[in-house]
Motif scaffolding. Structure first.
Motif, PDB file in Angstrom:
ATOM      1  N   ALA A  11      31.128  57.756  47.933  1.00  0.00           N
ATOM      2  CA  ALA A  11      31.915  56.605  47.486  1.00  0.00           C
ATOM      3  C   ALA A  11      31.250  55.948  46.280  1.00  0.00           C
ATOM      4  O   ALA A  11      30.028  55.976  46.131  1.00  0.00           O
ATOM      5  CB  ALA A  11      32.051  55.594  48.620  1.00  0.00           C
ATOM      6  N   LYS A  12      32.065  55.351  45.420  1.00  0.00           N
ATOM      7  CA  LYS A  12      31.569  54.734  44.193  1.00  0.00           C
ATOM      8  C   LYS A  12      31.566  53.213  44.237  1.00  0.00           C
ATOM      9  O   LYS A  12      30.986  52.566  43.363  1.00  0.00           O
ATOM     10  CB  LYS A  12      32.421  55.190  43.001  1.00  0.00           C
ATOM     11  N   GLU A  13      32.234  52.624  45.244  1.00  0.00           N
ATOM     12  CA  GLU A  13      32.346  51.162  45.270  1.00  0.00           C
ATOM     13  C   GLU A  13      30.972  50.500  45.422  1.00  0.00           C
ATOM     14  O   GLU A  13      30.068  51.055  46.048  1.00  0.00           O
ATOM     15  CB  GLU A  13      33.227  50.692  46.433  1.00  0.00           C
ATOM     16  N   ASP A  14      30.855  49.306  44.865  1.00  0.00           N
ATOM     17  CA  ASP A  14      29.637  48.523  45.043  1.00  0.00           C
ATOM     18  C   ASP A  14      29.648  47.851  46.403  1.00  0.00           C
ATOM     19  O   ASP A  14      30.704  47.427  46.903  1.00  0.00           O
ATOM     20  CB  ASP A  14      29.516  47.445  43.967  1.00  0.00           C
ATOM     21  N   GLU A  15      28.488  47.748  47.007  1.00  0.00           N
ATOM     22  CA  GLU A  15      28.352  46.974  48.231  1.00  0.00           C
ATOM     23  C   GLU A  15      28.258  45.491  47.879  1.00  0.00           C
ATOM     24  O   GLU A  15      27.879  45.121  46.763  1.00  0.00           O
ATOM     25  CB  GLU A  15      27.110  47.422  49.006  1.00  0.00           C
ATOM     26  N   LEU A  16      28.591  44.642  48.828  1.00  0.00           N
ATOM     27  CA  LEU A  16      28.487  43.204  48.589  1.00  0.00           C
ATOM     28  C   LEU A  16      27.047  42.815  48.276  1.00  0.00           C
ATOM     29  O   LEU A  16      26.799  41.908  47.474  1.00  0.00           O
ATOM     30  CB  LEU A  16      28.990  42.424  49.813  1.00  0.00           C
ATOM     31  N   ILE A 140      18.332  54.212  48.311  1.00  0.00           N
ATOM     32  CA  ILE A 140      18.715  55.141  47.255  1.00  0.00           C
ATOM     33  C   ILE A 140      20.228  55.335  47.175  1.00  0.00           C
ATOM     34  O   ILE A 140      20.770  55.619  46.098  1.00  0.00           O
ATOM     35  CB  ILE A 140      17.978  56.489  47.447  1.00  0.00           C
ATOM     36  N   HIS A 141      20.944  55.163  48.291  1.00  0.00           N
ATOM     37  CA  HIS A 141      22.400  55.381  48.235  1.00  0.00           C
ATOM     38  C   HIS A 141      23.117  54.341  47.379  1.00  0.00           C
ATOM     39  O   HIS A 141      24.306  54.496  47.088  1.00  0.00           O
ATOM     40  CB  HIS A 141      22.999  55.415  49.645  1.00  0.00           C
ATOM     41  N   HIS A 142      22.423  53.292  46.962  1.00  0.00           N
ATOM     42  CA  HIS A 142      23.023  52.299  46.072  1.00  0.00           C
ATOM     43  C   HIS A 142      23.184  52.841  44.644  1.00  0.00           C
ATOM     44  O   HIS A 142      23.829  52.187  43.813  1.00  0.00           O
ATOM     45  CB  HIS A 142      22.165  51.032  46.023  1.00  0.00           C
ATOM     46  N   PHE A 143      22.612  53.999  44.362  1.00  0.00           N
ATOM     47  CA  PHE A 143      22.596  54.535  42.997  1.00  0.00           C
ATOM     48  C   PHE A 143      23.285  55.893  42.933  1.00  0.00           C
ATOM     49  O   PHE A 143      23.378  56.605  43.929  1.00  0.00           O
ATOM     50  CB  PHE A 143      21.145  54.652  42.497  1.00  0.00           C
ATOM     51  N   ASP A 144      23.710  56.253  41.720  1.00  0.00           N
ATOM     52  CA  ASP A 144      24.431  57.507  41.537  1.00  0.00           C
ATOM     53  C   ASP A 144      24.093  58.068  40.159  1.00  0.00           C
ATOM     54  O   ASP A 144      23.642  57.333  39.263  1.00  0.00           O
ATOM     55  CB  ASP A 144      25.939  57.260  41.657  1.00  0.00           C
ATOM     56  N   ALA A 200      29.578  55.943  53.616  1.00  0.00           N
ATOM     57  CA  ALA A 200      30.439  56.612  52.634  1.00  0.00           C
ATOM     58  C   ALA A 200      29.701  56.885  51.319  1.00  0.00           C
ATOM     59  O   ALA A 200      30.075  57.796  50.572  1.00  0.00           O
ATOM     60  CB  ALA A 200      31.688  55.774  52.372  1.00  0.00           C
ATOM     61  N   LYS A 201      28.661  56.098  51.039  1.00  0.00           N
ATOM     62  CA  LYS A 201      27.843  56.307  49.838  1.00  0.00           C
ATOM     63  C   LYS A 201      26.626  57.178  50.131  1.00  0.00           C
ATOM     64  O   LYS A 201      25.796  57.410  49.246  1.00  0.00           O
ATOM     65  CB  LYS A 201      27.383  54.945  49.290  1.00  0.00           C
ATOM     66  N   GLY A 202      26.525  57.651  51.379  1.00  0.00           N
ATOM     67  CA  GLY A 202      25.379  58.437  51.801  1.00  0.00           C
ATOM     68  C   GLY A 202      25.407  59.862  51.272  1.00  0.00           C
ATOM     69  O   GLY A 202      26.153  60.199  50.343  1.00  0.00           O
TER      70      GLY A 202
END
Length: 248
Positions: A11-16, A140-144, A200-202
């Motif tokens: 997933a590409k969405e930002d987390e809060l 790390i899943h916060h980055f892509d 989903a960002k994992g």
């Protein structure tokens, strides 16, 4: 956050929690509830597995320093402190996070633990070889893309022995379990939104293989750990300079 969603790609969405203009009491509460989730889904185990692996690979030194980046309240490090006690290791842990709320929660949690200190800061500003081992749990899943590669490279630069990444396996079972559990234990919107989105960002195995190729780190290993997590270990090559990594 929808109950049904495709998990084919990350997933590409930002987390809060990625929005630093928010925060306050609601974020502090979310960090407290996140500690409950980490106990329910044994979140510390992959980090402990990786740290022990690097510790043994480097001759089981009697003293060890760990730097946990994007640490939140740093609760998984309680398991590392107990591990060090069992092994007779003199352990020092530094928790680094960019948010005031996370640092305040970490200081409260470890207020009676002299082996832990808390710093508000950015991993990109850390000194080279700042600690023996640099860890990142659910960070790390916060980055892509290239940002992901750059973040891991900064973690490597800040380490002497290498880094340990503990992050989530992107899978329908883990997504469903987290979606349901976040709604059972919390009404906090950070928890209900970011918990399932984190899954989903994992990652899947192919994501780690792609990262390994981009980093050109043949020594990088990753292993699946219960419950639906990966323990990723990247030893730092002793003669590898930061300029070498930047040249990739």
């Amino acid at each position: 956050m929808p109950f049904f969603r495709t998990l084919t790609i990350r997933a590409k969405e930002d987390e809060l929690m990625d929005d630093f203009s928010m925060g306050g009491e609601e974020l502090s509460e979310a960090l407290q509830h996140l500690r409950r989730l980490n106990r329910i889904f044994p979140a510390a185990a992959p980090t402990l597995h990786g740290v022990d692996k690097l510790w043994q690979a480097n001759g089981r030194p009697p003293k060890l320093s760990i730097l946990d980046v994007g640490a939140g309240s740093g609760d998984i490090n309680t398991k590392l402190l107990k591990w060090a006690d069992r092994k007779g290791i003199s352990l020092q842990i530094t928790l680094v996070d960019m948010t005031v709320e996370a640092c305040e929660e970490a200081r409260r949690l470890f207020r009676e633990e002299p082996r832990v200190k808390v710093i508000q800061g950015n991993v990109k500003d850390l000194d080279e070889r700042a600690a023996d081992i640099v860890t990142g749990s659910q960070f790390i899943h916060h980055f892509d893309g290239e940002e992901l590669v750059d973040m891991v490279a900064h973690m490597l630069q800040a380490s002497r022995y290498g880094i340990v990444i503990n992050d989530i396996h992107r899978h329908a079972v883990s997504y469903t379990a987290v979606w349901l559990m976040t709604r059972l234990i919390s009404r906090n919107r950070y928890i209900r939104h970011d918990g399932p989105l984190s899954v989903a960002k994992g990652f899947k195995g192919r994501d780690w293989r792609e990262l390994k190729a981009k980093l050109k780190m043949s020594s990088m290993t990753y292993s699946w750990r219960p419950l639906f997590r990966y323990s990723v270990v990247i030893p730092r090559i002793a003669n590898q300079s930061s300029s070498d990594r930047k040249g990739r």
